[in-house]
Enzyme design. Sequence first.
Site, mmCIF file in Angstrom:
data_model
loop_
_atom_site.group_PDB
_atom_site.id
_atom_site.type_symbol
_atom_site.label_atom_id
_atom_site.label_comp_id
_atom_site.label_asym_id
_atom_site.label_seq_id
_atom_site.Cartn_x
_atom_site.Cartn_y
_atom_site.Cartn_z
ATOM 1 N N GLU A 167 0.806 -1.315 0.006
ATOM 2 C CA GLU A 167 -0.029 0.102 0.099
ATOM 3 C C GLU A 167 0.699 1.444 0.131
ATOM 4 O OE1 GLU A 167 -2.574 -0.400 3.412
ATOM 5 O OE2 GLU A 167 -4.038 -1.574 2.221
ATOM 6 N N GLU B 173 7.608 -21.588 7.902
ATOM 7 C CA GLU B 173 7.842 -20.534 8.993
ATOM 8 C C GLU B 173 8.942 -21.178 9.849
ATOM 9 O OE1 GLU B 173 4.936 -21.638 12.602
ATOM 10 O OE2 GLU B 173 3.796 -20.746 10.841
#
Length: 321
Positions: free
Chosen positions: A94, A125
Amino acid sequence: MTFSSHPRDLRAELETLTTEAFRPELAEIDRLPTLEIAKLMNGEDATVPAAVAARLPEIAAAIDAIAERMARGGRLVYAGAGTAGRLGVLDASECPPTFNTDPSRVVGLIAGGPGAMVTSVEGAEDSRELAAGDLDALGLTDRDTVVGVSASGRTPYAVGAVEHARGAGALTVALSCNADSPLAAAADHGIEIVVGPELLTGSTRLKAGTAQKLVLNMLSTITMIRLGKTFGNLMVDVRASNDKLRARSHRIVALATGAGDEEIERALAAADGEVKNAILTVLGGVDGPAAARLLAESDGRLRTALEKAAGHRPGRGRARS
């Protein structure tokens, strides 16, 4: 705290984490009316801003350090797995439309790569090595900042990213939701937003995710303010890539200058649609090329460019308080 990959040790470790704690008072939540569950959930969410407020000094210190490095050409890199990784990618994605930053300046890394945004990548992960490889691919330097994001504060990918980045001389920031986490211990700046046990046991996309989103908003937004990417509370570096943003660009120039529609359209045309340049042509009384030159000399900071324009052309333009 250290962490182990052995299943039994890992289970014992998770039981010590606030974000994983079981709440017996909610054991029959599934029997409640929908409205009551919604009220409970809303009440839980309402506690998150206070938890963030308790860590504002640490957040502010991290932002100042990030802005200093980015002012020297550095990048802001988020690294996380699962929900934490997705939130980092979201915040990074963004920044270009909001602040007209090059996509390479704010980067989101998620364990398992872009595909992990929508599909779980098993085992990603748990790999410190994967984090190191992802950072090496960016050519990390000592001007960059790496923010490890992990609700538990123990995710190997996030911890590995911070450790690798610190070894490369980059600034490191940890964002977690448990106190005394390995992630915070590994970083230059530790931000631990302790939101407490979740409504659904261990579902850290809830309060923990909300807390992480709030802090990531602060890290990117206030850093961009410090870098001169805004003029007051106006997004003067917004990229007008569609009709809505072109309309917003016009409105931002109007709010900043008080000029009429025709003058604003002329200014935007002279500035090739660049909002910051258009404002400078109106308030500074300069033409398009002069506005571009003054902004370049001012590292893109509109207030500095306006001061220079006023110095060159005393009495011209309309001052904005």
